[in-house]
Write a protein that holds these residues in place. Structure first.
Motif, PDB file in Angstrom:
ATOM      1  N   GLN A  34     -49.646  68.961  12.418  1.00 46.94           N
ATOM      2  CA  GLN A  34     -50.416  68.935  13.511  1.00 46.94           C
ATOM      3  C   GLN A  34     -49.629  69.037  14.769  1.00 46.94           C
ATOM      4  O   GLN A  34     -50.316  69.201  15.673  1.00 46.94           O
ATOM      5  N   LEU A 116     -47.938  64.337   6.037  1.00 52.15           N
ATOM      6  CA  LEU A 116     -48.708  63.181   6.776  1.00 52.15           C
ATOM      7  C   LEU A 116     -47.637  61.957   7.179  1.00 52.15           C
ATOM      8  O   LEU A 116     -47.958  61.465   8.340  1.00 52.15           O
ATOM      9  N   TYR A 121     -48.556  58.710   9.555  1.00 49.37           N
ATOM     10  CA  TYR A 121     -49.674  58.188   8.737  1.00 49.37           C
ATOM     11  C   TYR A 121     -48.959  57.298   7.587  1.00 49.37           C
ATOM     12  O   TYR A 121     -48.041  57.668   7.137  1.00 49.37           O
ATOM     13  N   LEU A 135     -57.888  61.940   4.372  1.00 49.28           N
ATOM     14  CA  LEU A 135     -57.233  63.361   5.131  1.00 49.28           C
ATOM     15  C   LEU A 135     -56.629  64.259   4.240  1.00 49.28           C
ATOM     16  O   LEU A 135     -56.876  65.510   4.225  1.00 49.28           O
ATOM     17  N   GLN A 138     -59.213  66.167   2.146  1.00 49.26           N
ATOM     18  CA  GLN A 138     -59.576  67.248   3.131  1.00 49.26           C
ATOM     19  C   GLN A 138     -58.575  68.454   3.087  1.00 49.26           C
ATOM     20  O   GLN A 138     -59.132  69.625   2.978  1.00 49.26           O
TER      21      GLN A 138
END
Length: 155
Positions: A34, A116, A121, A135, A138
């Motif tokens: 991200q 993650l 996370y 997530l 996905q």
């Protein structure tokens, strides 16, 4: 939003013919990323995996994936996210076989899981686990693999 920049180093402490390639690892890391990051991804044997798990988590067994975040830098330093992801090949193989998953798909899932974790996370509480699993699912399905949490009916 700009595409996150990735500096990825892949290390193979062992390299069976069917372990994922650097290109595959890069694709999976980027899918879960991200923001900008510098990541070292290392594929290890059971002995190294157990040693790392014992030294850093006080658990005396090899586990599938370990994530180490270099979080001692000030947030305002403008540095990218930095960390290591360690994958224990024999454990990943055993789990893939036990769960009836393709080795490549299981590796992809564990790389996404590790990335993650690098980004903060976690799955310590039920709510965190539910959010992280959603997530992961996905991202992994967008990569073209099956839902990693779906149980195969024919087992």
């Amino acid at each position: 939003m700009a595409t996150p920049q990735l500096s990825l180093s892949v290390q193979y402490a062992l390299k069976p013919d069917d372990v994922p390639t650097r290109h595959q690892f890069r694709r999976w890391v980027k899918a879960a990323l991200q923001g900008d990051a510098e990541v070292t991804l290392r594929v290890v044997d059971s002995e190294e995996g157990q040693t790392l798990n014992r030294e850093y988590r006080d658990k005396d067994y090899a586990t599938n994936v370990l994530t180490f975040v270099y979080d001692d830098m000030p947030e305002d330093a403008g540095l990218p996210l930095m960390g290591d992801i360690v994958l224990c090949d024999p454990v990943v193989r055993r789990e893939a076989q036990e769960q009836g998953k393709a080795l490549e798909a299981h590796y992809a899932h564990l790389v996404v899981h590790g990335v993650l974790h690098l980004q903060g996370y976690d799955h310590e509480t039920d709510d965190e686990a539910e959010g992280m699993e959603a997530l992961e699912t996905q991202i992994v399905t967008k990569l073209g693999y099956d839902n990693p949490y779906q149980i195969k009916e024919d087992q």
